[in-house]
Write a protein that holds these residues in place. Structure first.
Motif, PDB file in Angstrom:
ATOM      1  N   TYR A  38       0.673  -1.241  -0.117  1.00  0.00           N
ATOM      2  CA  TYR A  38      -0.061   0.154   0.149  1.00  0.00           C
ATOM      3  C   TYR A  38       0.704   1.349  -0.031  1.00  0.00           C
ATOM      4  CZ  TYR A  38      -3.380  -3.484   0.944  1.00  0.00           C
ATOM      5  OH  TYR A  38      -4.269  -4.459   0.631  1.00  0.00           O
ATOM      6  N   ASP A  41       1.120   1.929  -3.614  1.00  0.00           N
ATOM      7  CA  ASP A  41       0.135   2.471  -3.956  1.00  0.00           C
ATOM      8  C   ASP A  41      -0.064   3.876  -3.878  1.00  0.00           C
ATOM      9  OD1 ASP A  41      -0.930   0.033  -5.097  1.00  0.00           O
ATOM     10  OD2 ASP A  41      -2.477  -0.222  -3.468  1.00  0.00           O
ATOM     11  N   ARG A 105      -9.143   0.360   0.545  1.00  0.00           N
ATOM     12  CA  ARG A 105      -9.091  -0.087  -0.950  1.00  0.00           C
ATOM     13  C   ARG A 105      -9.521  -1.325  -1.109  1.00  0.00           C
ATOM     14  NH1 ARG A 105      -6.468   3.548  -4.565  1.00  0.00           N
ATOM     15  NH2 ARG A 105      -7.051   1.812  -6.197  1.00  0.00           N
ATOM     16  N   ARG A 106      -8.990  -2.229  -0.238  1.00  0.00           N
ATOM     17  CA  ARG A 106      -9.026  -3.812  -0.417  1.00  0.00           C
ATOM     18  C   ARG A 106     -10.547  -4.020  -0.060  1.00  0.00           C
ATOM     19  NH1 ARG A 106      -5.452  -5.035   2.960  1.00  0.00           N
ATOM     20  NH2 ARG A 106      -6.605  -5.238   4.809  1.00  0.00           N
ATOM     21  N   CYS A 108     -13.294  -2.010  -0.485  1.00  0.00           N
ATOM     22  CA  CYS A 108     -14.043  -1.603  -1.748  1.00  0.00           C
ATOM     23  C   CYS A 108     -13.748  -2.377  -2.968  1.00  0.00           C
ATOM     24  CB  CYS A 108     -13.626   0.068  -1.993  1.00  0.00           C
ATOM     25  SG  CYS A 108     -14.418   1.000  -0.677  1.00  0.00           S
ATOM     26  N   ASP A 109     -12.518  -2.832  -3.247  1.00  0.00           N
ATOM     27  CA  ASP A 109     -12.138  -3.716  -4.138  1.00  0.00           C
ATOM     28  C   ASP A 109     -12.776  -5.285  -4.224  1.00  0.00           C
ATOM     29  OD1 ASP A 109     -10.476  -1.901  -5.459  1.00  0.00           O
ATOM     30  OD2 ASP A 109      -8.746  -2.689  -4.954  1.00  0.00           O
ATOM     31  N   GLU A 110     -12.969  -5.737  -3.195  1.00  0.00           N
ATOM     32  CA  GLU A 110     -13.629  -6.986  -3.048  1.00  0.00           C
ATOM     33  C   GLU A 110     -15.060  -6.728  -3.118  1.00  0.00           C
ATOM     34  OE1 GLU A 110     -12.757  -8.107   1.214  1.00  0.00           O
ATOM     35  OE2 GLU A 110     -10.542  -8.564   0.690  1.00  0.00           O
ATOM     36  N   LYS A 112     -16.439  -4.607  -5.020  1.00  0.00           N
ATOM     37  CA  LYS A 112     -16.593  -3.817  -6.113  1.00  0.00           C
ATOM     38  C   LYS A 112     -17.283  -2.256  -6.090  1.00  0.00           C
ATOM     39  CE  LYS A 112     -16.637  -8.108  -9.157  1.00  0.00           C
ATOM     40  NZ  LYS A 112     -16.216  -8.667  -8.072  1.00  0.00           N
ATOM     41  N   PHE A 115     -14.228   3.815  -4.648  1.00  0.00           N
ATOM     42  CA  PHE A 115     -13.303   4.149  -3.639  1.00  0.00           C
ATOM     43  C   PHE A 115     -13.479   5.530  -3.384  1.00  0.00           C
ATOM     44  CE2 PHE A 115      -8.969   5.465  -1.800  1.00  0.00           C
ATOM     45  CZ  PHE A 115      -9.157   4.669  -0.687  1.00  0.00           C
TER      46      PHE A 115
END
Length: 206
Positions: A38, A41, A105-106, A108-110, A112, A115
């Motif tokens: 991160y 990132d 971030r993780r 929200c990504d999981e 979908k 962010f």
């Protein structure tokens, strides 16, 4: 072309290429290797911001989602500092920032989701017991710009008793390592319930 390389020595990253433009390179350091991904990132995010014509100078504050960093120049480098646990001074590195950023971030990504972390200067409505570890639920309302939209209520909240509500800034939640910080980058209209672990969209809060 701007490149991002691993720090040596240290845990983190440093830019290469801004020196010929602004006379400085930018360093991003963490204390633990678990935050290294991160940290990368964040380095890419801020590097992209700078490449878009936004030079970051000494003592300039940089908003990173719900967190706040300050740039400090030492020689040919600008390093980033973050708040200490008492939120009254800055300390070297972006360890907590990377942890909060990465977790959100993780999450929200999981699921979908976009962010959309609140800014550091936006306020959250919360009950005091939610800050002390009580199970809680939250909803992100459509709000004015100075508000994050988040209302976070502990399960013992007496509905309608607004005298028991507080306004706080997001970074105070991060410092306290509250479990529900992972939810706070969800967009407006989304809710969470810690009792069930459920997240859901509720059009009525828009």
């Amino acid at each position: 072309m701007i490149e991002i390389s691993s720090l040596d020595p240290g845990i983190g990253y440093v830019t290469c290429g801004f020196g010929s433009i602004y006379g400085v390179e930018y360093k991003f350091e963490v204390k633990s290797i678990e935050f290294l991904l991160y940290c990368r990132d964040i380095a890419e995010y801020i590097s992209s911001y700078i490449q878009n014509g936004n030079k970051i100078s000494h003592n300039e504050t940089v908003n990173l989602g719900m967190w706040s960093l300050i740039a400090k120049r030492m020689g040919g480098y600008i390093s980033f500092y973050e708040y200490n646990d008492d939120v009254n001074d800055y300390v070297p590195g972006i360890n907590t920032s990377a942890g909060v950023w990465g977790e959100q971030r993780r999450f929200c990504d999981e699921h979908k989701l976009l962010f959309c972390p609140p800014r550091p200067d936006q306020l959250i409505v919360i009950t005091p017991n939610a800050l002390s570890g009580k199970i809680c639920e939250g909803a992100r309302y459509s709000s004015e710009d100075h508000m994050s939209g988040w209302w976070i209520l502990s399960d013992d909240y007496d509905e309608g008793d607004t005298s028991n509500l507080r306004l706080i800034h997001p970074l105070h939640l991060s410092i306290r390592s509250i479990n529900f910080t992972k939810y706070l980058a969800m967009p407006e209209g989304y809710c969470f319930d810690e009792r069930s672990g459920e997240i859901f969209f509720d059009e009525s809060v828009l």
